[in-house]
Design a protein around this motif. Sequence first.
Motif, mmCIF file in Angstrom:
data_model
loop_
_atom_site.group_PDB
_atom_site.id
_atom_site.type_symbol
_atom_site.label_atom_id
_atom_site.label_comp_id
_atom_site.label_asym_id
_atom_site.label_seq_id
_atom_site.Cartn_x
_atom_site.Cartn_y
_atom_site.Cartn_z
ATOM 1 N N LEU A 120 0.482 -1.832 0.213
ATOM 2 C CA LEU A 120 -0.164 -0.029 0.283
ATOM 3 C C LEU A 120 1.247 1.443 0.309
ATOM 4 N N ASN A 121 2.133 1.222 0.684
ATOM 5 C CA ASN A 121 2.666 2.443 0.300
ATOM 6 C C ASN A 121 3.162 3.254 -0.511
ATOM 7 N N PRO A 122 2.504 4.607 -0.574
ATOM 8 C CA PRO A 122 2.429 5.273 -1.764
ATOM 9 C C PRO A 122 3.636 5.932 -2.328
ATOM 10 N N THR A 123 4.720 5.845 -1.308
ATOM 11 C CA THR A 123 5.549 6.508 -1.489
ATOM 12 C C THR A 123 6.699 5.973 -3.151
ATOM 13 N N LEU A 124 5.706 4.903 -3.104
ATOM 14 C CA LEU A 124 6.337 3.770 -4.233
ATOM 15 C C LEU A 124 5.618 4.146 -5.173
ATOM 16 N N GLY A 125 4.515 4.622 -4.936
ATOM 17 C CA GLY A 125 3.592 5.258 -6.532
ATOM 18 C C GLY A 125 2.240 4.477 -6.075
ATOM 19 N N PRO A 126 1.721 4.617 -7.252
ATOM 20 C CA PRO A 126 0.065 3.774 -7.126
ATOM 21 C C PRO A 126 0.592 1.928 -7.812
ATOM 22 N N GLY A 127 -0.967 2.030 -6.768
ATOM 23 C CA GLY A 127 -1.628 0.676 -6.976
ATOM 24 C C GLY A 127 -2.403 0.623 -7.686
ATOM 25 N N TRP A 128 -3.667 -1.324 -7.722
ATOM 26 C CA TRP A 128 -4.048 -0.886 -8.947
ATOM 27 C C TRP A 128 -5.008 -2.018 -8.230
ATOM 28 N N ILE A 129 -6.403 -1.675 -8.110
ATOM 29 C CA ILE A 129 -7.373 -1.887 -8.269
ATOM 30 C C ILE A 129 -7.791 -2.879 -9.232
ATOM 31 N N THR A 130 -7.890 -4.457 -8.678
ATOM 32 C CA THR A 130 -8.235 -4.858 -10.598
ATOM 33 C C THR A 130 -9.686 -5.941 -9.340
ATOM 34 N N ALA A 131 -10.754 -6.203 -10.570
ATOM 35 C CA ALA A 131 -12.500 -6.103 -9.889
ATOM 36 C C ALA A 131 -12.581 -7.280 -11.000
ATOM 37 N N THR A 132 -12.223 -8.073 -10.887
ATOM 38 C CA THR A 132 -12.994 -9.354 -12.158
ATOM 39 C C THR A 132 -14.293 -10.275 -11.596
ATOM 40 N N GLU A 133 -15.279 -9.738 -12.799
ATOM 41 C CA GLU A 133 -16.726 -10.087 -12.248
ATOM 42 C C GLU A 133 -16.627 -11.717 -12.561
ATOM 43 N N GLY A 134 -17.872 -12.301 -12.340
ATOM 44 C CA GLY A 134 -18.756 -13.470 -13.444
ATOM 45 C C GLY A 134 -18.102 -14.336 -14.110
ATOM 46 N N ASP A 135 -18.396 -12.600 -14.742
ATOM 47 C CA ASP A 135 -17.971 -13.645 -16.626
ATOM 48 C C ASP A 135 -16.505 -13.004 -17.198
ATOM 49 N N GLY A 136 -15.922 -12.977 -16.050
ATOM 50 C CA GLY A 136 -14.259 -13.569 -16.374
ATOM 51 C C GLY A 136 -13.516 -12.066 -16.465
ATOM 52 N N ILE A 137 -14.886 -10.899 -17.155
ATOM 53 C CA ILE A 137 -14.029 -9.406 -17.640
ATOM 54 C C ILE A 137 -13.995 -8.253 -16.640
ATOM 55 N N ALA A 138 -12.633 -8.480 -16.100
ATOM 56 C CA ALA A 138 -11.638 -7.951 -15.290
ATOM 57 C C ALA A 138 -11.154 -5.862 -15.890
ATOM 58 N N ARG A 139 -11.195 -5.229 -14.629
ATOM 59 C CA ARG A 139 -11.240 -4.317 -15.072
ATOM 60 C C ARG A 139 -10.462 -3.254 -13.608
ATOM 61 N N HIS A 140 -9.606 -2.825 -14.033
ATOM 62 C CA HIS A 140 -8.538 -1.613 -12.780
ATOM 63 C C HIS A 140 -8.646 -0.279 -13.090
ATOM 64 N N LEU A 141 -8.224 -0.125 -11.554
ATOM 65 C CA LEU A 141 -8.492 1.084 -11.201
ATOM 66 C C LEU A 141 -6.425 1.595 -10.637
ATOM 67 N N GLU A 142 -6.107 2.770 -10.803
ATOM 68 C CA GLU A 142 -5.036 3.316 -10.265
ATOM 69 C C GLU A 142 -5.208 3.884 -9.224
ATOM 70 N N CYS A 143 -4.791 3.402 -8.306
ATOM 71 C CA CYS A 143 -4.983 3.865 -6.883
ATOM 72 C C CYS A 143 -3.652 4.323 -6.128
ATOM 73 N N TYR A 144 -4.525 5.096 -5.015
ATOM 74 C CA TYR A 144 -3.372 5.620 -4.077
ATOM 75 C C TYR A 144 -3.437 5.361 -2.846
ATOM 76 N N TYR A 145 -2.898 4.845 -2.138
ATOM 77 C CA TYR A 145 -3.213 4.370 -0.513
ATOM 78 C C TYR A 145 -3.726 6.112 -0.019
ATOM 79 N N VAL A 146 -4.889 6.406 1.101
ATOM 80 C CA VAL A 146 -4.977 7.247 1.710
ATOM 81 C C VAL A 146 -4.316 7.118 2.882
ATOM 82 N N SER A 147 -5.497 6.075 3.667
ATOM 83 C CA SER A 147 -5.497 5.616 5.031
ATOM 84 C C SER A 147 -6.504 4.714 5.634
ATOM 85 N N GLY A 148 -6.652 4.288 6.824
ATOM 86 C CA GLY A 148 -7.558 3.083 6.992
ATOM 87 C C GLY A 148 -6.409 2.354 8.019
ATOM 88 N N ALA A 149 -5.207 2.176 7.426
ATOM 89 C CA ALA A 149 -4.491 1.358 8.179
ATOM 90 C C ALA A 149 -3.657 1.829 9.172
#
Length: 334
Positions: A120-149
């Motif tokens: 999650l460390n945002p100083t290393l750069g962004p990461g990706w949330i990837t969601a794969t639906e039941g039909d196998g189609i995957a989509r991703h979103l580039e994000c930075y960690y903000v808080s919560g941990a």
Amino acid sequence: MPIPATYNVQPDPGQPRDPTYTPVGWPRTFLTWTGAAGDIIPLTGDITGRTSPAGIALTKGPAGLGMPTFDLKNDQLPNMDGGLFRSTRATTRDITIPLIIRGVDRTSLLKMHNRLLRALNPTLGPGWITATEGDGIARHLECYYVSGAEGSETQENAGFTWIKTALVLRAMDPYWYSDAERQYDWSVDPTAVSRPFLSNSNYPAFFPLRISASALNSGGLVDIIHDSSVVAWPVWTCTGPIAGLSLENTATGQTFRLRDDATVPPGKTLIIDTRPGIKSVTLDGVNAWPQMRADSALWSLRPGRNTVRVTARDGTPSTLIRLHYTPRYLSYLG
């Protein structure tokens, strides 16, 4: 007040409403986080200890995975009711991901927890949330960690072998991207398009998808069906020899043209990148903006059907003009 409603047929809670419809079996959505260093961590994994000593699972209450928030601009009318619409834009997107991390013992818990924090460390750069639906189609979103941990040792949020947390991630680009890149080729010799294409995307496990091919000597017209409600910005890779290059989207009436005296020599590659934040024209890495005609436009692909016309002269069997783009979506569902 309640809205009165009546039914022609009283629904039976124990039966499907439409007896002629057979429900479709659908696996659950699979969610992963990919850190800047490439570590892929399942967020909808196994926390029972049957398949691994520790795991992470999504709990109830994720938010921000659907439509982005839009900022509307309007002018107030001085002598009339209401206002006058001016423009709209999608803002940055915040996503909340509530998780539970569980291990079979304290050691496995800490190992998994620390692995997640490193990814999650945002100083290393962004990461990706990837969601794969039941039909196998995957989509991703580039994000930075903000808080919560940050950590909470209250009785409701932590135990000896488990930790609960709610991650807040921020996407500067609010749109979800497909994992499959669309590709269209134009060439003088149809056999020239069989050369392999290697994606230069930084996204891990990114596989380009060849869609179709066309020949320059057949008019260069190709219909591109963009199956999204968000415009897409193509990248053009043009390998010489090429002269008189013109790239037109007849759906929008916009055209990109090189000057009449501008050429792409044999073996050289002209790259036209129309993506927001990049907007570049280079010939073998050297700025080629001066080679563009003044009336040129770096156009996008609008949702739905786009008819693209590619024209060029002085081509040989080694000439190849390639359009590739990654569809963007309003949500991980489409």
